[in-house]
Motif scaffolding. Structure first.
Motif, short mmCIF file in Angstrom:
data_model
loop_
_atom_site.label_atom_id
_atom_site.label_comp_id
_atom_site.label_asym_id
_atom_site.label_seq_id
_atom_site.Cartn_x
_atom_site.Cartn_y
_atom_site.Cartn_z
N THR A 74 0.83 -1.20 0.00
CA THR A 74 0.00 0.00 0.00
C THR A 74 0.87 1.26 0.00
N GLU A 75 1.97 1.23 0.75
CA GLU A 75 2.92 2.36 0.74
C GLU A 75 3.41 2.62 -0.68
N ALA A 76 3.75 1.58 -1.40
CA ALA A 76 4.23 1.74 -2.77
C ALA A 76 3.14 2.36 -3.65
N LYS A 77 1.91 1.96 -3.44
CA LYS A 77 0.80 2.53 -4.22
C LYS A 77 0.61 4.01 -3.89
N ILE A 78 0.73 4.36 -2.63
CA ILE A 78 0.58 5.76 -2.22
C ILE A 78 1.66 6.62 -2.89
N HIS A 79 2.89 6.13 -2.87
CA HIS A 79 4.00 6.87 -3.48
C HIS A 79 3.81 7.02 -4.99
N ALA A 80 3.41 5.95 -5.65
CA ALA A 80 3.19 6.00 -7.10
C ALA A 80 2.06 6.99 -7.43
N PHE A 81 1.00 6.94 -6.66
CA PHE A 81 -0.13 7.84 -6.91
C PHE A 81 0.28 9.30 -6.72
N ALA A 82 0.96 9.59 -5.64
CA ALA A 82 1.39 10.97 -5.37
C ALA A 82 2.35 11.47 -6.46
N ARG A 83 3.20 10.60 -6.94
CA ARG A 83 4.12 10.98 -8.02
C ARG A 83 3.33 11.35 -9.28
N ASP A 84 2.29 10.58 -9.58
CA ASP A 84 1.49 10.82 -10.78
C ASP A 84 0.50 11.97 -10.63
N HIS A 85 0.24 12.38 -9.40
CA HIS A 85 -0.75 13.43 -9.13
C HIS A 85 -0.18 14.52 -8.24
N ALA A 86 0.99 14.98 -8.59
CA ALA A 86 1.69 15.97 -7.77
C ALA A 86 0.93 17.29 -7.66
N PHE A 87 0.10 17.62 -8.62
CA PHE A 87 -0.69 18.84 -8.54
C PHE A 87 -1.81 18.71 -7.51
N GLU A 88 -2.41 17.52 -7.43
CA GLU A 88 -3.56 17.31 -6.57
C GLU A 88 -3.21 16.98 -5.13
N CYS A 89 -2.05 16.36 -4.92
CA CYS A 89 -1.71 15.93 -3.56
C CYS A 89 -0.20 15.83 -3.37
N LYS A 90 0.20 15.77 -2.10
CA LYS A 90 1.61 15.53 -1.79
C LYS A 90 1.68 14.54 -0.64
N LEU A 91 2.85 13.94 -0.48
CA LEU A 91 3.07 12.97 0.58
C LEU A 91 3.41 13.67 1.88
N VAL A 92 2.91 13.14 2.98
CA VAL A 92 3.28 13.62 4.31
C VAL A 92 3.51 12.41 5.21
N ASP A 93 4.35 12.60 6.20
CA ASP A 93 4.65 11.55 7.16
C ASP A 93 3.54 11.52 8.21
N ILE A 94 2.91 10.38 8.40
CA ILE A 94 1.77 10.27 9.30
C ILE A 94 2.18 10.54 10.76
N GLU A 95 3.39 10.18 11.14
CA GLU A 95 3.85 10.44 12.51
C GLU A 95 4.00 11.94 12.76
N GLU A 96 4.47 12.66 11.74
CA GLU A 96 4.60 14.12 11.88
C GLU A 96 3.21 14.76 11.99
N VAL A 97 2.26 14.23 11.25
CA VAL A 97 0.89 14.75 11.30
C VAL A 97 0.32 14.54 12.70
N ARG A 98 0.55 13.40 13.27
CA ARG A 98 0.01 13.09 14.60
C ARG A 98 0.68 13.92 15.68
N LYS A 99 1.96 14.27 15.52
CA LYS A 99 2.66 15.10 16.50
C LYS A 99 2.07 16.51 16.53
N VAL A 100 1.70 17.01 15.38
CA VAL A 100 1.15 18.36 15.27
C VAL A 100 -0.27 18.41 15.83
N SER A 101 -1.00 17.33 15.69
CA SER A 101 -2.41 17.30 16.12
C SER A 101 -2.55 17.33 17.61
#
Length: 101
Positions: A74-101
């Motif tokens: 699933t990680e590989a799919k997320i990376h491939a999708f974000a690479r193909d859709h760089a205008f629509e989305c970007k990758l973020v680290d889920i642990e960093e997101v949780r630290k901010v929340s």
């Protein structure tokens, strides 16, 4: 269910359902993402092995898998999708997101 380490953050004026449906079609051979409630989507065509979950920031969606063995795939799919859709989305680290929340 184990979380993937990577999430996607919506960047373009696009709804979560639209971007997650694109992910479902392109990466999971599903027809669309199906909302399970106001924060969760089934994205793998009803198998219920992978879900996208809205984080505290409504533009960020993390992914979790029913089985540990599916996380790296699933990680590989997320990376491939974000690479193909760089205008629509970007990758973020889920642990960093949780630290901010």
């Amino acid at each position: 269910m184990p979380y993937c380490g990577t999430a996607i953050k919506l960047e373009a004026p696009i709804t979560a359902r639209e971007i997650l449906s694109m992910f479902a079609k392109e990466q999971c051979n599903a027809n669309q993402a199906h909302p399970l409630d106001e924060r969760q989507f089934n994205i793998d065509g009803g198998l219920n092995d992978v879900r996208a979950i809205q984080q505290d920031d409504a533009r960020i969606y993390g992914f979790f898998c029913r089985y540990d063995i599916d996380v790296s795939r699933t990680e590989a799919k997320i990376h491939a999708f974000a690479r193909d859709h760089a205008f629509e989305c970007k990758l973020v680290d889920i642990e960093e997101v949780r630290k901010v929340s």
